[in-house]
Design an enzyme around this catalytic site. Structure first.
Site, PDB file in Angstrom:
ATOM      1  N   TRP A  88       0.807  -1.219   0.000  1.00  0.00           N
ATOM      2  CA  TRP A  88       0.000   0.000   0.000  1.00  0.00           C
ATOM      3  C   TRP A  88       0.845   1.277   0.000  1.00  0.00           C
ATOM      4  O   TRP A  88       0.424   2.308  -0.482  1.00  0.00           O
ATOM      5  CB  TRP A  88      -1.007  -0.021   1.163  1.00  0.00           C
ATOM      6  CG  TRP A  88      -2.193  -0.856   0.777  1.00  0.00           C
ATOM      7  CD1 TRP A  88      -2.520  -2.095   1.260  1.00  0.00           C
ATOM      8  CD2 TRP A  88      -3.164  -0.538  -0.226  1.00  0.00           C
ATOM      9  NE1 TRP A  88      -3.640  -2.565   0.617  1.00  0.00           N
ATOM     10  CE2 TRP A  88      -4.065  -1.634  -0.296  1.00  0.00           C
ATOM     11  CE3 TRP A  88      -3.380   0.536  -1.079  1.00  0.00           C
ATOM     12  CZ2 TRP A  88      -5.153  -1.668  -1.171  1.00  0.00           C
ATOM     13  CZ3 TRP A  88      -4.466   0.514  -1.957  1.00  0.00           C
ATOM     14  CH2 TRP A  88      -5.325  -0.579  -1.997  1.00  0.00           C
ATOM     15  N   SER A 229      -1.526 -15.393   1.893  1.00  0.00           N
ATOM     16  CA  SER A 229      -0.192 -14.918   2.306  1.00  0.00           C
ATOM     17  C   SER A 229       0.873 -15.139   1.245  1.00  0.00           C
ATOM     18  O   SER A 229       2.044 -15.329   1.567  1.00  0.00           O
ATOM     19  CB  SER A 229       0.245 -15.581   3.626  1.00  0.00           C
ATOM     20  OG  SER A 229      -0.716 -15.308   4.609  1.00  0.00           O
ATOM     21  N   ALA A 233      -2.989 -10.758  -3.260  1.00  0.00           N
ATOM     22  CA  ALA A 233      -3.941  -9.641  -3.171  1.00  0.00           C
ATOM     23  C   ALA A 233      -3.405  -8.392  -3.889  1.00  0.00           C
ATOM     24  O   ALA A 233      -4.119  -7.786  -4.702  1.00  0.00           O
ATOM     25  CB  ALA A 233      -4.287  -9.348  -1.713  1.00  0.00           C
ATOM     26  N   THR A 255     -14.351  -0.665   0.820  1.00  0.00           N
ATOM     27  CA  THR A 255     -14.476  -0.705   2.279  1.00  0.00           C
ATOM     28  C   THR A 255     -13.835  -1.985   2.803  1.00  0.00           C
ATOM     29  O   THR A 255     -13.639  -2.943   2.055  1.00  0.00           O
ATOM     30  CB  THR A 255     -15.956  -0.723   2.719  1.00  0.00           C
ATOM     31  OG1 THR A 255     -16.611  -1.797   2.049  1.00  0.00           O
ATOM     32  CG2 THR A 255     -16.651   0.576   2.427  1.00  0.00           C
ATOM     33  N   LEU A 498     -21.946  -2.653  -0.559  1.00  0.00           N
ATOM     34  CA  LEU A 498     -22.500  -3.982  -0.284  1.00  0.00           C
ATOM     35  C   LEU A 498     -21.465  -4.897   0.352  1.00  0.00           C
ATOM     36  O   LEU A 498     -20.300  -4.791   0.058  1.00  0.00           O
ATOM     37  CB  LEU A 498     -22.982  -4.595  -1.594  1.00  0.00           C
ATOM     38  CG  LEU A 498     -23.973  -3.736  -2.381  1.00  0.00           C
ATOM     39  CD1 LEU A 498     -24.307  -4.404  -3.701  1.00  0.00           C
ATOM     40  CD2 LEU A 498     -25.239  -3.482  -1.570  1.00  0.00           C
TER      41      LEU A 498
END
Ligand SMILES: CC(C)(COP(=O)(O)OP(=O)(O)OC[C@H]1O[C@@H](n2cnc3c(N)ncnc32)[C@H](O)[C@@H]1OP(=O)(O)O)[C@@H](O)C(=O)NCCC(=O)NCCS
Length: 498
Positions: A88, A229, A233, A255, A498
């Protein structure tokens, strides 16, 4: 996407707070600064409060003021500083420290993207896996996504419940107006062709403090449990970003229950029991100390019939009226969904179709005299599988969706509260009639006006809102420093994901 499972539904009014003296040991930050920082960071404060006081004190000594201010979490899975967010920290998202600086925040994109410079090909995947684009109009592929999510998507911390998005739900959530097949991204095992990961998005518009932005709503990031892991992602996130950039969308909203750099807002989950006994049997709601089952059932009893004259299910003929009312209502929030008419029809009007379960329930109040639509309320169905339970397979949860009332425009806050109390109580009754077990809501929209009075219990879960490639000042999430719904913290979030 949202992590709202909560077994401590009726636990009382929040966890124990840590020893008041816990911040004395802080070497980096004076005690007073810690206190005021925690006032501004209810999510962190709540997390500290739920920890062993000694551990909380120790954690505090290790944090600096910017960490305290920015919503960084301290315990367990969230314990990370910016530098350890290896992925990130490379992305166009605000750093934790940004909001703590005294400088005013200039709202807008973080990075300008030139689509011509965006790679036309995806990054390579680990050996043995390949990219795919899911065709969700094909029942087999819809079934594959359904199975991946049903077995591997969000669970509560104790692995007792797992979200069970139905196929009708996925259809609704992923094929909204303007949807793009390329944004239904999957990863398959090359040999077996098995679907092992997903990330999806749909295009829409939001407004942030008056600025209308084209965004992708990202959802259903999921990786097969055996492939966790392995840094898959980030690869999935980069791939959907690439596909969005190529389509000229440079911002996204998403979210999550985990803290990432950096939440634009944080809300808390609340749960209203509709079938308390079942929730108790599955381990969702505990029996509060000193109470009895009979008392809990009685406490959560609702009238059999709704009380608002003119309340009825929304129909196609109501679309224009609801569009107009909801648009005005949503504009009251700093960050809100900028629906167009087609989206109103898609997201809010239930049309019966053979073989398809109902996903969304919408009601309007038609004034018996003027026939004007004065109010509107909706909720959607999202079941959770009860993992390995001898008696119950699923919990049927209704999630509060969008709502609006003309009363908001009278300028009388007390009247608004009274109207919402009646409207939401009717929504609870409608959900009960539709055989839901629990009614969930966040502290967003105007929900702090009615949550506690209508016997919603505080949840464990926090839901953080994130914007990708967009910077703006923090937005109120409806909670105060005690992590409780607060009418003075409303007016922030008018987007329901959602
Ligand atoms: C969320 C999930 C996809 C993460 O996969 P993983 O195998 O644990 O993590 P990976 O090794 O692939 O990647 C780790 C990176 O992803 C980030 N990450 C983890 N969860 C994330 C999320 N929900 N959203 C965005 N990024 C996330 C981590 O912060 C880390 O990046 P960092 O180094 O910058 O901190 C996986 O745990 C999963 O499928 N969980 C169940 C479904 C779920 O929770 N989905 C997300 C709903 S919000």
């Amino acid at each position: 996407m949202s992590d709202s499972h909560n077994k401590s539904n009726d636990k009382g009014k929040g966890p124990q707070r840590p020893d008041e003296g816990s911040s004395d040991g802080s070497k980096k930050v004076p005690r007073k600064a810690v206190e005021s920082a925690l006032e501004m960071n209810p999510a962190l404060k709540a997390e500290l409060a739920s920890m062993d006081p000694a551990k909380a004190a120790e954690a505090l000594t290790k944090m600096d003021i910017s960490q305290l201010l920015t919503g960084l979490s301290v315990g367990g899975k969230n314990q990370k500083d910016m530098a350890s967010y290896k992925f990130w920290q490379t992305q166009p998202v605000p750093s934790f420290g940004d909001n703590a600086q005294k400088k005013p925040i200039t709202q807008g994109p973080i990075k300008m993207i030139n689509p011509d410079e965006v790679s036309k090909t995806p990054d390579a995947l680990i050996e043995g896996f390949e990219w795919c684009t899911l065709d969700l109009t094909n029942p087999t592929e819809l079934q594959e996504l359904y199975e991946l999510l049903n077995n591997h998507y969000v669970e509560d911390d104790n692995a007792m419940f797992r979200f069970a998005y139905s196929q009708s739900f996925l259809h609704w959530a992923l094929m909204s107006p303007g949807w793009k097949k390329e944004w239904h991204v999957g990863v398959r095992a090359s040999k077996s062709r098995k679907l092992v990961a997903s990330i999806c998005g749909v295009p829409t518009h939001i407004r942030v403090r008056g600025e209308r932005i084209k965004v992708t709503e990202i959802n259903f990031l999921c990786i097969h449990k055996k492939l966790r892991s392995k840094r898959l992602a980030p690869v999935l996130i980069k791939e959907i970003t690439r596909r969005c950039y190529l389509n000229g969308i440079f911002q996204a909203i998403y979210t999550g229950g985990v803290i990432l750099p950096t939440p634009v807002s944080s809300c808390r989950y609340y749960h209203r029991s509709l079938d308390w006994l079942k929730l108790y049997e599955v381990g969702f709601s505990p029996l509060p100390h000193g109470s009895t089952k009979a008392r809990q059932v009685a406490k959560n009893q609702l009238p059999a019939q709704t009380s608002t004259p003119g309340l009825r299910p929304m129909e196609v003929k109501d679309i224009d009226a609801v569009f107009d009312l909801l648009e005005r209502y949503l504009l009251r929030y700093d960050m809100n969904q900028a629906f167009d008419r087609e989206e109103i029809e898609h997201w809010l009007v239930y049309k019966e179709q053979p073989g398809k379960e109902q996903v969304v329930w919408s009601y309007v109040v038609e004034d018996p005299q003027t026939h004007k639509i004065t109010d509107f309320v909706s909720f959607y169905n999202l079941e959770s599988t009860v993992i390995d339970h001898p008696k119950h397979e699923a919990v049927r949860a209704a999630y509060l969706y969008y709502y609006a009332t003309e009363t908001a425009f009278t300028g009388d806050k007390k009247a608004l509260k009274e109207r919402l109390l009646v409207l939401m109580n009717d929504a609870l009754i409608c959900a009960k009639q539709a055989k839901f077990d629990v009614f969930n809501a966040l502290t967003l929209q105007d929900n702090p006006l009615f949550l506690e009075q209508l016997k919603f219990g505080a949840g464990d879960g926090q839901l953080h809102f994130y914007l990708y490639n967009y910077r703006c000042a923090p937005i109120a999430g409806g909670i105060n420093e005690k992590n409780l719904p607060d009418e003075n913290q409303m007016g922030g979030v008018g987007v329901v994901m959602l």
